[in-house]
Design a protein around this motif. Structure first.
Motif, PDB file in Angstrom:
ATOM      1  N   THR A  61      38.191  -5.528 -45.408  1.00 17.83           N
ATOM      2  CA  THR A  61      39.319  -4.910 -46.105  1.00 17.83           C
ATOM      3  C   THR A  61      38.867  -3.619 -46.768  1.00 17.83           C
ATOM      4  OG1 THR A  61      38.889  -6.143 -48.153  1.00 17.83           O
ATOM      5  CG2 THR A  61      40.417  -7.131 -46.589  1.00 17.83           C
ATOM      6  N   ASN A  62      39.802  -2.663 -46.808  1.00 14.55           N
ATOM      7  CA  ASN A  62      39.597  -1.403 -47.537  1.00 14.55           C
ATOM      8  C   ASN A  62      38.347  -0.661 -47.090  1.00 14.55           C
ATOM      9  OD1 ASN A  62      41.910  -1.956 -49.117  1.00 14.55           O
ATOM     10  ND2 ASN A  62      40.694  -3.216 -50.504  1.00 14.55           N
ATOM     11  N   VAL A  63      38.226  -0.455 -45.770  1.00 12.98           N
ATOM     12  CA  VAL A  63      37.072   0.245 -45.199  1.00 12.98           C
ATOM     13  C   VAL A  63      37.577   1.380 -44.304  1.00 12.98           C
ATOM     14  CG1 VAL A  63      35.029   0.055 -43.740  1.00 12.98           C
ATOM     15  CG2 VAL A  63      35.644  -1.832 -45.265  1.00 12.98           C
ATOM     16  N   ALA A  64      36.943   2.536 -44.418  1.00 13.67           N
ATOM     17  CA  ALA A  64      37.260   3.681 -43.564  1.00 13.67           C
ATOM     18  C   ALA A  64      35.991   4.224 -42.939  1.00 13.67           C
ATOM     19  CB  ALA A  64      37.955   4.776 -44.367  1.00 13.67           C
ATOM     20  N   LEU A  65      36.046   4.567 -41.640  1.00 15.44           N
ATOM     21  CA  LEU A  65      34.957   5.253 -40.941  1.00 15.44           C
ATOM     22  C   LEU A  65      35.458   6.636 -40.572  1.00 15.44           C
ATOM     23  CD1 LEU A  65      34.043   2.249 -40.615  1.00 15.44           C
ATOM     24  CD2 LEU A  65      33.040   2.936 -38.449  1.00 15.44           C
ATOM     25  N   ARG A  66      34.652   7.660 -40.891  1.00 14.61           N
ATOM     26  CA  ARG A  66      35.077   9.032 -40.608  1.00 14.61           C
ATOM     27  C   ARG A  66      33.947   9.815 -39.975  1.00 14.61           C
ATOM     28  NH1 ARG A  66      38.142   8.825 -45.823  1.00 14.61           N
ATOM     29  NH2 ARG A  66      40.310   8.668 -45.182  1.00 14.61           N
ATOM     30  N   HIS A  67      34.311  10.594 -38.969  1.00 14.84           N
ATOM     31  CA  HIS A  67      33.408  11.554 -38.329  1.00 14.84           C
ATOM     32  C   HIS A  67      32.178  10.852 -37.740  1.00 14.84           C
ATOM     33  CE1 HIS A  67      32.550  15.667 -37.389  1.00 14.84           C
ATOM     34  NE2 HIS A  67      31.327  15.596 -37.888  1.00 14.84           N
ATOM     35  N   VAL A  68      32.438   9.851 -36.868  1.00 15.05           N
ATOM     36  CA  VAL A  68      31.355   9.127 -36.213  1.00 15.05           C
ATOM     37  C   VAL A  68      31.674   8.969 -34.734  1.00 15.05           C
ATOM     38  CG1 VAL A  68      30.684   7.863 -38.298  1.00 15.05           C
ATOM     39  CG2 VAL A  68      32.357   6.847 -36.723  1.00 15.05           C
ATOM     40  N   GLU A  69      30.655   8.629 -33.956  1.00 14.95           N
ATOM     41  CA  GLU A  69      30.805   8.314 -32.537  1.00 14.95           C
ATOM     42  C   GLU A  69      30.622   6.815 -32.355  1.00 14.95           C
ATOM     43  OE1 GLU A  69      28.743   9.293 -28.186  1.00 14.95           O
ATOM     44  OE2 GLU A  69      28.010  10.273 -30.014  1.00 14.95           O
ATOM     45  N   LEU A  70      31.518   6.196 -31.556  1.00 11.05           N
ATOM     46  CA  LEU A  70      31.485   4.755 -31.328  1.00 11.05           C
ATOM     47  C   LEU A  70      31.393   4.490 -29.823  1.00 11.05           C
ATOM     48  CD1 LEU A  70      34.315   3.722 -33.827  1.00 11.05           C
ATOM     49  CD2 LEU A  70      31.840   3.696 -34.224  1.00 11.05           C
ATOM     50  N   PRO A  71      30.194   4.519 -29.248  1.00 10.41           N
ATOM     51  CA  PRO A  71      30.048   4.319 -27.800  1.00 10.41           C
ATOM     52  C   PRO A  71      30.241   2.877 -27.366  1.00 10.41           C
ATOM     53  CG  PRO A  71      27.910   4.555 -28.811  1.00 10.41           C
ATOM     54  CD  PRO A  71      28.902   4.839 -29.887  1.00 10.41           C
ATOM     55  N   GLY A  72      30.189   1.937 -28.297  1.00 18.43           N
ATOM     56  CA  GLY A  72      30.398   0.534 -27.969  1.00 18.43           C
ATOM     57  C   GLY A  72      31.692  -0.021 -28.516  1.00 18.43           C
ATOM     58  N   GLY A  73      32.623   0.860 -28.880  1.00 21.38           N
ATOM     59  CA  GLY A  73      33.911   0.424 -29.376  1.00 21.38           C
ATOM     60  C   GLY A  73      33.845  -0.141 -30.781  1.00 21.38           C
ATOM     61  N   ALA A  74      34.925  -0.791 -31.182  1.00 18.18           N
ATOM     62  CA  ALA A  74      35.017  -1.403 -32.507  1.00 18.18           C
ATOM     63  C   ALA A  74      35.968  -2.586 -32.423  1.00 18.18           C
ATOM     64  CB  ALA A  74      35.498  -0.398 -33.540  1.00 18.18           C
ATOM     65  N   THR A  75      35.766  -3.555 -33.308  1.00 18.12           N
ATOM     66  CA  THR A  75      36.624  -4.735 -33.391  1.00 18.12           C
ATOM     67  C   THR A  75      37.160  -4.850 -34.809  1.00 18.12           C
ATOM     68  OG1 THR A  75      35.352  -5.898 -31.696  1.00 18.12           O
ATOM     69  CG2 THR A  75      36.752  -7.234 -33.124  1.00 18.12           C
ATOM     70  N   ILE A  76      38.484  -4.983 -34.920  1.00 18.59           N
ATOM     71  CA  ILE A  76      39.142  -5.151 -36.214  1.00 18.59           C
ATOM     72  C   ILE A  76      40.026  -6.385 -36.085  1.00 18.59           C
ATOM     73  CG2 ILE A  76      40.647  -4.091 -37.938  1.00 18.59           C
ATOM     74  CD1 ILE A  76      39.960  -1.372 -36.685  1.00 18.59           C
ATOM     75  N   GLY A  77      39.663  -7.480 -36.746  1.00 16.86           N
ATOM     76  CA  GLY A  77      40.446  -8.693 -36.530  1.00 16.86           C
ATOM     77  C   GLY A  77      40.356  -9.699 -37.652  1.00 16.86           C
ATOM     78  N   ASP A  78      41.055 -10.849 -37.416  1.00 18.04           N
ATOM     79  CA  ASP A  78      41.026 -12.001 -38.330  1.00 18.04           C
ATOM     80  C   ASP A  78      41.312 -11.612 -39.770  1.00 18.04           C
ATOM     81  OD1 ASP A  78      40.573 -13.745 -36.280  1.00 18.04           O
ATOM     82  OD2 ASP A  78      38.429 -13.893 -36.593  1.00 18.04           O
ATOM     83  N   ALA A  79      42.540 -11.129 -39.996  1.00 17.66           N
ATOM     84  CA  ALA A  79      43.031 -10.795 -41.333  1.00 17.66           C
ATOM     85  C   ALA A  79      42.385  -9.553 -41.921  1.00 17.66           C
ATOM     86  CB  ALA A  79      42.890 -11.967 -42.302  1.00 17.66           C
ATOM     87  N   ALA A  80      41.757  -8.709 -41.114  1.00 20.31           N
ATOM     88  CA  ALA A  80      41.312  -7.407 -41.611  1.00 20.31           C
ATOM     89  C   ALA A  80      42.521  -6.648 -42.149  1.00 20.31           C
ATOM     90  CB  ALA A  80      40.634  -6.621 -40.503  1.00 20.31           C
ATOM     91  N   LYS A  81      42.296  -5.843 -43.192  1.00 19.72           N
ATOM     92  CA  LYS A  81      43.415  -5.166 -43.844  1.00 19.72           C
ATOM     93  C   LYS A  81      42.957  -3.817 -44.382  1.00 19.72           C
ATOM     94  CE  LYS A  81      47.034  -6.003 -47.305  1.00 19.72           C
ATOM     95  NZ  LYS A  81      47.544  -6.974 -48.299  1.00 19.72           N
ATOM     96  N   ASN A  82      43.810  -2.828 -44.248  1.00 19.42           N
ATOM     97  CA  ASN A  82      43.533  -1.477 -44.762  1.00 19.42           C
ATOM     98  C   ASN A  82      42.236  -0.926 -44.168  1.00 19.42           C
ATOM     99  OD1 ASN A  82      45.840  -1.682 -46.350  1.00 19.42           O
ATOM    100  ND2 ASN A  82      44.718  -2.448 -48.115  1.00 19.42           N
ATOM    101  N   VAL A  83      42.205  -0.833 -42.856  1.00 20.78           N
ATOM    102  CA  VAL A  83      41.051  -0.301 -42.138  1.00 20.78           C
ATOM    103  C   VAL A  83      41.477   0.989 -41.433  1.00 20.78           C
ATOM    104  CG1 VAL A  83      39.381  -0.692 -40.298  1.00 20.78           C
ATOM    105  CG2 VAL A  83      40.002  -2.563 -41.834  1.00 20.78           C
ATOM    106  N   THR A  84      40.678   2.043 -41.581  1.00 20.58           N
ATOM    107  CA  THR A  84      40.998   3.346 -41.007  1.00 20.58           C
ATOM    108  C   THR A  84      39.817   3.868 -40.198  1.00 20.58           C
ATOM    109  OG1 THR A  84      42.494   3.922 -42.824  1.00 20.58           O
ATOM    110  CG2 THR A  84      41.612   5.740 -41.518  1.00 20.58           C
ATOM    111  N   LEU A  85      40.103   4.361 -38.987  1.00 15.87           N
ATOM    112  CA  LEU A  85      39.136   5.107 -38.189  1.00 15.87           C
ATOM    113  C   LEU A  85      39.684   6.519 -38.074  1.00 15.87           C
ATOM    114  CD1 LEU A  85      38.357   2.584 -35.300  1.00 15.87           C
ATOM    115  CD2 LEU A  85      37.258   2.774 -37.536  1.00 15.87           C
ATOM    116  N   ASP A  86      38.945   7.489 -38.608  1.00 20.31           N
ATOM    117  CA  ASP A  86      39.430   8.862 -38.694  1.00 20.31           C
ATOM    118  C   ASP A  86      38.386   9.807 -38.099  1.00 20.31           C
ATOM    119  OD1 ASP A  86      40.715  11.194 -39.351  1.00 20.31           O
ATOM    120  OD2 ASP A  86      40.610  10.912 -41.513  1.00 20.31           O
ATOM    121  N   ASP A  87      38.827  10.665 -37.175  1.00 16.22           N
ATOM    122  CA  ASP A  87      37.933  11.641 -36.544  1.00 16.22           C
ATOM    123  C   ASP A  87      36.760  10.936 -35.866  1.00 16.22           C
ATOM    124  OD1 ASP A  87      36.947  14.147 -35.795  1.00 16.22           O
ATOM    125  OD2 ASP A  87      35.731  14.322 -37.601  1.00 16.22           O
TER     126      ASP A  87
END
Length: 333
Positions: A61-87
């Motif tokens: 909850t309440n996590v943001a990632l900014r200005h990064v490269e994700l070559p293996g993708g990302a998983t957001i699940g199981d009641a995750a809340k307020n998650v942001t991927l920006d740039d």
């Protein structure tokens, strides 16, 4: 504010929240699962775009990632809340969202996701489902995808089911084609299972296989407005059972397939608004629409009762897609 060259062993620091600067060029798999920082946490890449092998945000909850490269993708699940991927530059594997709430993907580059023939979301850009292992009857709620480039994908760009409240705005979809099985849809956007309150606003679809398909259930609250579709192999909008849908101000041109087609599987295609669209073709039944007016239809079909206010037999204007829809330009495409 703190700077970290590795995230391993620093969970206590991350749990405090605030701004954490990622100063190394590469990081391994990042486990942020079930992280609930005392105040919102932002992981910010500096000195270029640091490469995070993969990110697990399951239950976070309440996590943001900014200005990064994700070559293996990302998983957001199981009641995750307020998650942001920006740039973020996301490739190799999909962004998987399951049973999460208030997720935002902004100013991202989603491209060249691997098609390995096995595994969840192979070849897709964003895979958003309501159900998860711990929450089989769950929903994904309030998903925002904004100013994001979807390019060079072998399956759907955005694939959603069991969702409530999805908004796509200012995105660009290009180069989405089935690379192995030509019978695969490879849609820019596919909506299936259950879904409600989906908005598609001011996006640009071009030089790609197909636009948006909505099919399998009944889908209230659909809004498709101000989008551009051009140079595509198949349909722009293929809609099944979307009662009360508002389809307005869209442009569809220079493609051989159907532009906007209304269907039904469950006898629930009704009360649709079709206004102010400029399209190659428009296929509907009069009983399906509450209002149909002011459309430009370049190639009208026989047997369809068009409104007297429609303009028929006139080419769709060549107005270019506005700069606000050129989401791929920031990534050099």
């Amino acid at each position: 504010m703190i700077s970290l060259r590795t995230l391993r062993g620093h969970r206590a620091i991350l749990s405090r929240g605030g701004l954490v600067r990622l100063v190394a060029a590469r990081y391994g798999p990042v486990d942020l699962s079930n992280l609930h920082p005392r105040r919102p946490l932002t992981l910010l890449g500096v000195r270029g775009r640091p490469r995070l092998a993969s990110v697990d945000l399951t239950g976070a909850t309440n996590v943001a990632l900014r200005h990064v490269e994700l070559p293996g993708g990302a998983t957001i699940g199981d009641a995750a809340k307020n998650v942001t991927l920006d740039d973020v530059d996301l490739h190799g594997q999909a962004l998987v969202i399951r049973a999460a709430t208030h997720v935002a993907l902004r100013h991202a580059y989603v491209h060249d996701v691997a098609l390995r023939g096995s595994g969840l979301a192979d070849g897709f850009g964003v895979w958003a489902e309501g159900a998860s292992a711990r929450r089989p009857g769950g929903l994904t709620r309030d998903l925002l995808i904004q100013s994001t480039c979807f390019a060079n994908l072998a399956q759907d760009g955005v694939h959603v089911g069991d969702v409530q409240g999805v908004r796509l705005t200012g995105d660009e979809f290009v180069g989405i084609f089935a690379s192995v099985d030509p019978s695969v849809h490879a849609d820019a956007i596919q909506v299936h299972r259950s879904a409600s309150d989906i908005q598609l606003l001011a996006n640009w679809f071009h030089d790609t296989n197909r636009g948006m398909i909505v099919k399998d259930d009944v889908y209230p609250g659909l809004v498709v407005s101000g989008n551009y579709f051009e140079h595509m192999r198949g349909w722009a909008l293929d809609l099944y059972d979307t009662p009360g849908a508002q389809i307005s101000g869209n442009i569809v041109r220079q493609q051989p397939g159907p532009s906007i087609v209304l269907h039904e599987q469950h006898s629930q295609m009704r009360d649709v608004t079709l206004t102010g669209n400029a399209v190659e073709s428009l296929v509907f039944a009069r009983a399906q629409v509450a209002q149909e007016s002011g459309n430009l239809v370049a190639a009208p079909k026989r047997g369809i009762e068009y409104s007297p206010s429609d303009i028929r037999g006139t080419p769709v204007p060549a107005t270019p897609a506005p700069a606000s829809m050129h989401a791929c330009q920031a990534w050099g495409r």
